[in-house]
Design a protein around this motif. Sequence first.
Motif, PDB file in Angstrom:
ATOM      1  N   ARG A 233      11.185  -3.943   7.067  1.00  0.00           N
ATOM      2  CA  ARG A 233      12.045  -5.128   7.198  1.00  0.00           C
ATOM      3  C   ARG A 233      13.208  -5.092   6.212  1.00  0.00           C
ATOM      4  O   ARG A 233      14.311  -5.548   6.525  1.00  0.00           O
ATOM      5  CB  ARG A 233      11.228  -6.415   6.985  1.00  0.00           C
ATOM      6  N   GLN A 234      12.972  -4.549   5.029  1.00  0.00           N
ATOM      7  CA  GLN A 234      14.071  -4.424   4.063  1.00  0.00           C
ATOM      8  C   GLN A 234      15.172  -3.533   4.624  1.00  0.00           C
ATOM      9  O   GLN A 234      16.359  -3.825   4.479  1.00  0.00           O
ATOM     10  CB  GLN A 234      13.553  -3.866   2.739  1.00  0.00           C
TER      11      GLN A 234
ATOM     12  N   ASN B 165      15.668  -7.856  -5.396  1.00  0.00           N
ATOM     13  CA  ASN B 165      15.134  -6.757  -4.593  1.00  0.00           C
ATOM     14  C   ASN B 165      14.530  -5.653  -5.450  1.00  0.00           C
ATOM     15  O   ASN B 165      13.626  -4.940  -4.994  1.00  0.00           O
ATOM     16  CB  ASN B 165      16.232  -6.182  -3.695  1.00  0.00           C
ATOM     17  N   ASP B 166      15.011  -5.488  -6.673  1.00  0.00           N
ATOM     18  CA  ASP B 166      14.448  -4.460  -7.549  1.00  0.00           C
ATOM     19  C   ASP B 166      12.992  -4.770  -7.875  1.00  0.00           C
ATOM     20  O   ASP B 166      12.121  -3.892  -7.788  1.00  0.00           O
ATOM     21  CB  ASP B 166      15.266  -4.347  -8.835  1.00  0.00           C
ATOM     22  N   LEU B 167      12.719  -6.027  -8.260  1.00  0.00           N
ATOM     23  CA  LEU B 167      11.337  -6.418  -8.538  1.00  0.00           C
ATOM     24  C   LEU B 167      10.481  -6.340  -7.278  1.00  0.00           C
ATOM     25  O   LEU B 167       9.310  -5.943  -7.332  1.00  0.00           O
ATOM     26  CB  LEU B 167      11.301  -7.839  -9.111  1.00  0.00           C
TER      27      LEU B 167
ATOM     28  N   THR C  60       2.016  -7.435  -1.397  1.00  0.00           N
ATOM     29  CA  THR C  60       3.110  -7.742  -0.461  1.00  0.00           C
ATOM     30  C   THR C  60       3.576  -9.187  -0.635  1.00  0.00           C
ATOM     31  O   THR C  60       4.779  -9.475  -0.585  1.00  0.00           O
ATOM     32  CB  THR C  60       2.662  -7.505   0.991  1.00  0.00           C
ATOM     33  N   ASP C  61       2.625 -10.093  -0.877  1.00  0.00           N
ATOM     34  CA  ASP C  61       2.995 -11.485  -1.156  1.00  0.00           C
ATOM     35  C   ASP C  61       3.864 -11.577  -2.413  1.00  0.00           C
ATOM     36  O   ASP C  61       4.851 -12.333  -2.452  1.00  0.00           O
ATOM     37  CB  ASP C  61       1.741 -12.346  -1.337  1.00  0.00           C
ATOM     38  N   VAL C  62       3.509 -10.816  -3.438  1.00  0.00           N
ATOM     39  CA  VAL C  62       4.308 -10.799  -4.675  1.00  0.00           C
ATOM     40  C   VAL C  62       5.713 -10.280  -4.376  1.00  0.00           C
ATOM     41  O   VAL C  62       6.712 -10.857  -4.826  1.00  0.00           O
ATOM     42  CB  VAL C  62       3.616  -9.932  -5.745  1.00  0.00           C
ATOM     43  N   ALA C  63       5.795  -9.205  -3.602  1.00  0.00           N
ATOM     44  CA  ALA C  63       7.106  -8.650  -3.246  1.00  0.00           C
ATOM     45  C   ALA C  63       7.938  -9.663  -2.461  1.00  0.00           C
ATOM     46  O   ALA C  63       9.148  -9.815  -2.695  1.00  0.00           O
ATOM     47  CB  ALA C  63       6.921  -7.369  -2.431  1.00  0.00           C
ATOM     48  N   GLU C  64       7.302 -10.375  -1.527  1.00  0.00           N
ATOM     49  CA  GLU C  64       8.027 -11.385  -0.746  1.00  0.00           C
ATOM     50  C   GLU C  64       8.498 -12.531  -1.634  1.00  0.00           C
ATOM     51  O   GLU C  64       9.592 -13.078  -1.430  1.00  0.00           O
ATOM     52  CB  GLU C  64       7.138 -11.907   0.385  1.00  0.00           C
ATOM     53  N   TYR C  65       7.699 -12.889  -2.615  1.00  0.00           N
ATOM     54  CA  TYR C  65       8.108 -13.934  -3.570  1.00  0.00           C
ATOM     55  C   TYR C  65       9.368 -13.497  -4.308  1.00  0.00           C
ATOM     56  O   TYR C  65      10.338 -14.261  -4.428  1.00  0.00           O
ATOM     57  CB  TYR C  65       6.977 -14.209  -4.558  1.00  0.00           C
ATOM     58  N   TYR C  66       9.365 -12.267  -4.815  1.00  0.00           N
ATOM     59  CA  TYR C  66      10.542 -11.777  -5.535  1.00  0.00           C
ATOM     60  C   TYR C  66      11.769 -11.729  -4.621  1.00  0.00           C
ATOM     61  O   TYR C  66      12.883 -12.064  -5.034  1.00  0.00           O
ATOM     62  CB  TYR C  66      10.273 -10.388  -6.107  1.00  0.00           C
TER      63      TYR C  66
ATOM     64  N   ALA D 296      14.354   1.457   9.852  1.00  0.00           N
ATOM     65  CA  ALA D 296      13.311   0.445  10.053  1.00  0.00           C
ATOM     66  C   ALA D 296      12.403   0.839  11.209  1.00  0.00           C
ATOM     67  O   ALA D 296      11.167   0.761  11.114  1.00  0.00           O
ATOM     68  CB  ALA D 296      13.946  -0.920  10.316  1.00  0.00           C
ATOM     69  N   LEU D 297      13.010   1.274  12.307  1.00  0.00           N
ATOM     70  CA  LEU D 297      12.223   1.660  13.484  1.00  0.00           C
ATOM     71  C   LEU D 297      11.370   2.891  13.197  1.00  0.00           C
ATOM     72  O   LEU D 297      10.221   2.990  13.638  1.00  0.00           O
ATOM     73  CB  LEU D 297      13.148   1.922  14.665  1.00  0.00           C
TER      74      LEU D 297
END
Length: 484
Positions: A79-80, A53-55, A40-46, A90-91
């Motif tokens: 959140r996306q 957003n693809d990465l 998830t940290d990696v996804a947030e970095y991207y 999201a909900l």
Amino acid sequence: MRLDDDLKYFEEPEFKEILAQYETSRETGKPIYMDAEELTDVAEYYALVLQDNDLANEAIELALQLHPNAVDPQIFKARQFMLNDEPERALSLCDAIEDQSHREVLFLRAELLIRDKQSDEAMGFLLKASYHVEEDVDFFLYDSAYIFIDYQEYECALVLANKLEQMSPEWYKTWQLQADISLGMGNNNLAKRYIKRMLDVDPFSIESWNWNAEAHSNLGEYTQAIDATDYALAVEPDNERALQLKAWVLLQQGNCSEAHELYQRLENLNPLCENHWLYDSFALFDMGQTEQAFTAIKQADELAEPDSEDKLAIYEQMAQVLSRKGMVEEALQYLGKAESIAPEKGTAWDERLLRVRVFAENERLYDALHVIHVLMDKYPDRSAEIYFQGATILFDYSYFDAVVAMLTELEDLTDTVNPDVYAFLAYSQAMLRNHEQALINIRKAVDAGAPSLADVFSDMFPNVKVEELYDYYYYQVYGSWPNN
């Protein structure tokens, strides 16, 4: 959690090692096992740093594949959807998470409420949830408050911050939170008190020095603001925020040349930031360098995304520069663009009267007067104010005959006359060499306490006290002092 904290984490060796492992696996095609939080940290970095957003989605799908019930990747995905303006999806994802007491689930629910214009409900929801938090209640309140700060809902943030202060009055993050909210609410003196405590603990905090500069600047304490930015720059010479603040303060002081030099540094540091080019255009325009100002504002316009918060200012500045270049129709087109995105103001009118200014600057007095009268018809309750403001703009461009006619009419038609009417009338009549009328209106302006009188006559009588203006003008005209 504050976005700044996330971004700082991405610079730490621990995260860089996680990212390297993930990217090596991705490039070689070799499978890798990583825990849900790391992915998830990696996804947030991207998403946050690379804005890819693809990465980000690729990393989060791997997290869900390896850890289908983990909270962090589910929250990320929800959140996306929220950020894509799909609150129902999201909900739905939020509801499907097994651990509904997880703080990230609580934060997401609160944020969805805020985005649905239910900030008070969100605040009450988080306050109620805080009573059931068993560990790190202080961090829960701190992070909760920053959800509201992200949406500039400072009143709700303050409720949470005050609860945190009752619990942890000597905690650094309590002061940090209170300072941030105080700045957002315009309580600059209060912000300075919290910032001082922060600097007493950490005198090398760039953020604190920048906030200190911001508070002083907001109060017009420009010397102290410059000092604060210099402390920040002593710690980190190329700190972008400190350079921005220092340049802004210099601009407010009229020191456009030094401000321009700083904006050039900022443009080199971050050439894709439209804000730097916009404010550089302000500096160049005030320096009389119209073509360079035009180049800068064009760059800002090209860089700004459609939803950029600077778009309105960019359009208005472009109009001003085009007007100065004599490109009236193009300037009006940009004012039209600005008006199309300006926030709704109900029955309010824009006191700057930018269209009037464009016409006045380009010797189209009839068109300027037409705009003034159209606005007076549109806002009949404010017609006297609009007429006066229109006259002051014509005054700026030396249409003294029109100013005298307008302000004389205004004086005759209104029961309560703005004292500055007499000040502008007096100077206009002086320029038209109607000396007796000028003297009469100087006397009226002095007696009425016209706030603008000293400024209006500052070029003619520099450093002369307001109460002595009549005598000095009389002496200039008649060669003797008045007998009074």
